[in-house]
Motif scaffolding. Structure first.
Motif, PDB file in Angstrom:
ATOM      1  N   CYS A  80     101.709 -41.403  83.837  1.00  0.00           N
ATOM      2  CA  CYS A  80     100.834 -40.555  83.158  1.00  0.00           C
ATOM      3  C   CYS A  80     101.632 -39.059  83.378  1.00  0.00           C
ATOM      4  O   CYS A  80     101.661 -38.219  82.478  1.00  0.00           O
ATOM      5  CB  CYS A  80      99.611 -40.269  83.509  1.00  0.00           C
ATOM      6  SG  CYS A  80      98.596 -41.744  83.283  1.00  0.00           S
ATOM      7  N   TYR A  85     101.102 -37.893  79.667  1.00  0.00           N
ATOM      8  CA  TYR A  85      99.865 -38.321  79.171  1.00  0.00           C
ATOM      9  C   TYR A  85      98.736 -37.324  78.925  1.00  0.00           C
ATOM     10  O   TYR A  85      98.780 -36.528  79.809  1.00  0.00           O
ATOM     11  CB  TYR A  85      99.080 -39.632  79.841  1.00  0.00           C
ATOM     12  CG  TYR A  85      97.911 -40.036  79.378  1.00  0.00           C
ATOM     13  CD1 TYR A  85      97.748 -40.887  78.178  1.00  0.00           C
ATOM     14  CD2 TYR A  85      96.587 -39.893  79.609  1.00  0.00           C
ATOM     15  CE1 TYR A  85      96.948 -41.546  77.833  1.00  0.00           C
ATOM     16  CE2 TYR A  85      95.434 -40.070  79.053  1.00  0.00           C
ATOM     17  CZ  TYR A  85      95.545 -41.108  78.001  1.00  0.00           C
ATOM     18  OH  TYR A  85      94.430 -41.489  77.560  1.00  0.00           O
ATOM     19  N   HIS A  88      95.850 -37.298  81.725  1.00  0.00           N
ATOM     20  CA  HIS A  88      96.105 -37.353  82.992  1.00  0.00           C
ATOM     21  C   HIS A  88      97.492 -36.728  83.505  1.00  0.00           C
ATOM     22  O   HIS A  88      97.733 -36.343  84.557  1.00  0.00           O
ATOM     23  CB  HIS A  88      96.214 -38.742  83.471  1.00  0.00           C
ATOM     24  CG  HIS A  88      95.199 -39.478  83.026  1.00  0.00           C
ATOM     25  ND1 HIS A  88      94.950 -40.989  82.812  1.00  0.00           N
ATOM     26  CD2 HIS A  88      93.961 -39.378  82.562  1.00  0.00           C
ATOM     27  CE1 HIS A  88      94.074 -41.510  82.506  1.00  0.00           C
ATOM     28  NE2 HIS A  88      93.173 -40.244  82.407  1.00  0.00           N
ATOM     29  N   HIS A 130      97.710 -46.444  83.378  1.00  0.00           N
ATOM     30  CA  HIS A 130      96.178 -46.658  83.698  1.00  0.00           C
ATOM     31  C   HIS A 130      95.617 -47.635  82.887  1.00  0.00           C
ATOM     32  O   HIS A 130      94.397 -47.879  82.823  1.00  0.00           O
ATOM     33  CB  HIS A 130      95.255 -45.258  83.647  1.00  0.00           C
ATOM     34  CG  HIS A 130      95.752 -44.668  82.158  1.00  0.00           C
ATOM     35  ND1 HIS A 130      96.529 -43.615  81.706  1.00  0.00           N
ATOM     36  CD2 HIS A 130      95.071 -45.040  80.893  1.00  0.00           C
ATOM     37  CE1 HIS A 130      96.689 -43.197  80.616  1.00  0.00           C
ATOM     38  NE2 HIS A 130      95.682 -44.144  79.867  1.00  0.00           N
TER      39      HIS A 130
END
Ligand SMILES: [Zn+2]
Length: 153
Positions: A80, A85, A88, A130
């Motif tokens: 991330c 991301y 995150h 994730h």
């Protein structure tokens, strides 16, 4: 032609910024946890693959985490932070501008990697670190079956 151009984010901020060093160390470490979980799940579903190989198309400086050769699917598991991301992948507090340039460069490189792989007729699947491994593996399995049946264009 390849439009990708590497943009140098500038010199790495001095190590005096202990925070930067800390972030680098934490993030650079090759965390294979998410990759291992995904691979295990794929394997349990009967899928076989190569691990950590050069991308299809022959650019040896770029790697694919999981390569399914038969259906020609290249899977990349993205952290991330490095791959930005939205929720995150927060920028470190110090040296923000440098980090922004650095991480924007990673995103451009990702896009270029996807273009290179796609140009050879392979399918790129990106999975976030994730993501639930079962969900990700299920998505990949469906794509494998689709491509086996030749329903892809
Ligand atoms: Zn995340």
């Amino acid at each position: 032609m390849n439009a990708y151009q590497y943009v140098d984010p500038g010199p790495t901020p001095p190590a005096s910024s202990a925070a930067t060093t800390k972030v680098m160390r934490r993030m650079r470490r090759r965390d294979t946890g998410p990759e291992l979980r995904l691979r295990k799940t794929l394997h349990r579903r009967g899928l076989r693959y190569l691990v950590d190989v050069a991308i299809p198309g022959g650019n040896r400086r770029r790697r694919v985490d999981v390569l399914l050769r038969g259906p020609r699917i290249a899977v990349l598991v993205d952290g991330c932070f490095w791959h930005s991301y939205p929720e995150h992948g927060l920028l470190p507090k110090s040296n923000r501008d440098w980090w922004r340039r650095k991480l924007e460069g990673v995103v451009r490189r990702d896009q270029d990697t996807d273009a290179e792989i796609t140009a050879t007729g392979w399918l790129v699947v990106r999975v976030w670190e994730h993501d639930d491994p079962e969900t990700a593996a299920g998505r990949i399995e469906r794509l494998v079956n689709e491509r086996k049946r030749g329903t892809h264009s």
